[in-house]
Write a protein that holds these residues in place. Structure first.
Motif, mmCIF file in Angstrom:
data_model
loop_
_atom_site.group_PDB
_atom_site.id
_atom_site.type_symbol
_atom_site.label_atom_id
_atom_site.label_comp_id
_atom_site.label_asym_id
_atom_site.label_seq_id
_atom_site.Cartn_x
_atom_site.Cartn_y
_atom_site.Cartn_z
ATOM 1 N N ILE A 1 15.279 -20.509 91.874
ATOM 2 C CA ILE A 1 15.750 -20.877 90.328
ATOM 3 C C ILE A 1 16.606 -22.317 90.909
ATOM 4 O O ILE A 1 17.388 -22.261 91.245
ATOM 5 C CB ILE A 1 16.506 -20.127 89.587
ATOM 6 N N THR B 1 11.627 -16.131 90.857
ATOM 7 C CA THR B 1 11.345 -17.486 90.463
ATOM 8 C C THR B 1 11.366 -17.829 89.295
ATOM 9 O O THR B 1 10.835 -17.033 88.489
ATOM 10 C CB THR B 1 9.884 -17.839 91.243
ATOM 11 N N GLY B 2 12.096 -18.643 88.915
ATOM 12 C CA GLY B 2 12.145 -19.073 87.498
ATOM 13 C C GLY B 2 12.449 -20.623 87.344
ATOM 14 O O GLY B 2 12.635 -21.174 88.213
ATOM 15 N N ASP B 3 12.535 -21.252 86.001
ATOM 16 C CA ASP B 3 12.808 -22.257 85.804
ATOM 17 C C ASP B 3 14.339 -22.626 85.407
ATOM 18 O O ASP B 3 15.299 -21.443 85.651
ATOM 19 C CB ASP B 3 11.991 -22.979 84.704
ATOM 20 N N LYS B 4 14.805 -23.863 85.074
ATOM 21 C CA LYS B 4 16.471 -24.074 84.935
ATOM 22 C C LYS B 4 16.826 -22.997 83.803
ATOM 23 O O LYS B 4 18.001 -22.997 83.932
ATOM 24 C CB LYS B 4 16.571 -25.256 84.739
ATOM 25 N N THR C 1 17.633 -16.908 78.753
ATOM 26 C CA THR C 1 18.579 -16.539 80.154
ATOM 27 C C THR C 1 19.104 -15.430 79.763
ATOM 28 O O THR C 1 19.473 -14.451 80.826
ATOM 29 C CB THR C 1 19.876 -17.773 80.348
ATOM 30 N N ARG D 1 22.469 -15.453 88.106
ATOM 31 C CA ARG D 1 22.548 -15.732 89.851
ATOM 32 C C ARG D 1 23.462 -14.612 90.671
ATOM 33 O O ARG D 1 23.086 -13.934 91.580
ATOM 34 C CB ARG D 1 23.171 -17.074 90.014
ATOM 35 N N GLU E 1 18.807 -25.416 90.162
ATOM 36 C CA GLU E 1 20.000 -25.452 89.327
ATOM 37 C C GLU E 1 20.026 -26.899 88.460
ATOM 38 O O GLU E 1 19.351 -27.835 88.796
ATOM 39 C CB GLU E 1 21.431 -25.665 90.340
ATOM 40 N N TYR F 1 16.749 -20.020 83.436
ATOM 41 C CA TYR F 1 17.181 -18.966 83.871
ATOM 42 C C TYR F 1 18.236 -19.112 85.155
ATOM 43 O O TYR F 1 18.672 -18.141 85.699
ATOM 44 C CB TYR F 1 16.140 -17.902 84.440
ATOM 45 N N SER F 2 18.855 -20.157 85.117
ATOM 46 C CA SER F 2 19.952 -20.502 86.165
ATOM 47 C C SER F 2 21.327 -20.061 85.856
ATOM 48 O O SER F 2 22.285 -20.569 86.642
ATOM 49 C CB SER F 2 19.566 -21.823 86.732
ATOM 50 N N THR G 1 16.720 -15.886 95.024
ATOM 51 C CA THR G 1 16.445 -16.324 93.779
ATOM 52 C C THR G 1 15.731 -17.868 94.345
ATOM 53 O O THR G 1 16.350 -18.395 95.321
ATOM 54 C CB THR G 1 17.947 -16.799 92.747
#
Length: 95
Positions: free
Chosen positions: A73, A50-53, A21, A61, A75, A55-56, A71
């Motif tokens: 992504i 676009t990313g997975d959790k 992250t 953000r 949450e 990077y949230s 985004t």
């Protein structure tokens, strides 16, 4: 980081213990996409990320919002109101 066709735009190698992250914004700063015909400055800002959790984070953000980047992504469930699932982009889903 890759474009929509899977072509590499930027790479960042870190120690295994480094949190993913924390690497998103420095990785975005490395992106340079040449303009068609090699005319003008390269693009540095993608239309969306676009990313997975992983990077949230709120900091990621906010940084993406400040740069005007859309985004996609999810949450983590711990940040959603009780009874809601991730995937709210397509509408609120109840668990």
């Amino acid at each position: 980081m890759a474009d929509g066709r899977g072509r590499s735009l930027a790479t960042r190698i870190t120690p295994g213990q480094a949190a993913d992250t924390q690497q998103l914004i420095p990785l975005l700063d490395q992106v340079r996409v040449p303009r068609p015909g090699q005319v003008g400055r390269p693009r540095k800002r993608p239309d969306s990320v676009t990313g997975d959790k992983a990077y949230s984070s709120r900091a990621n953000r906010k940084a993406l919002r400040d740069k005007g980047i859309t985004t996609v992504i999810p949450e983590p469930n711990c940040r959603l109101p009780p009874g809601e699932c991730a995937g709210r982009r397509a509408g609120v889903r109840r668990c």
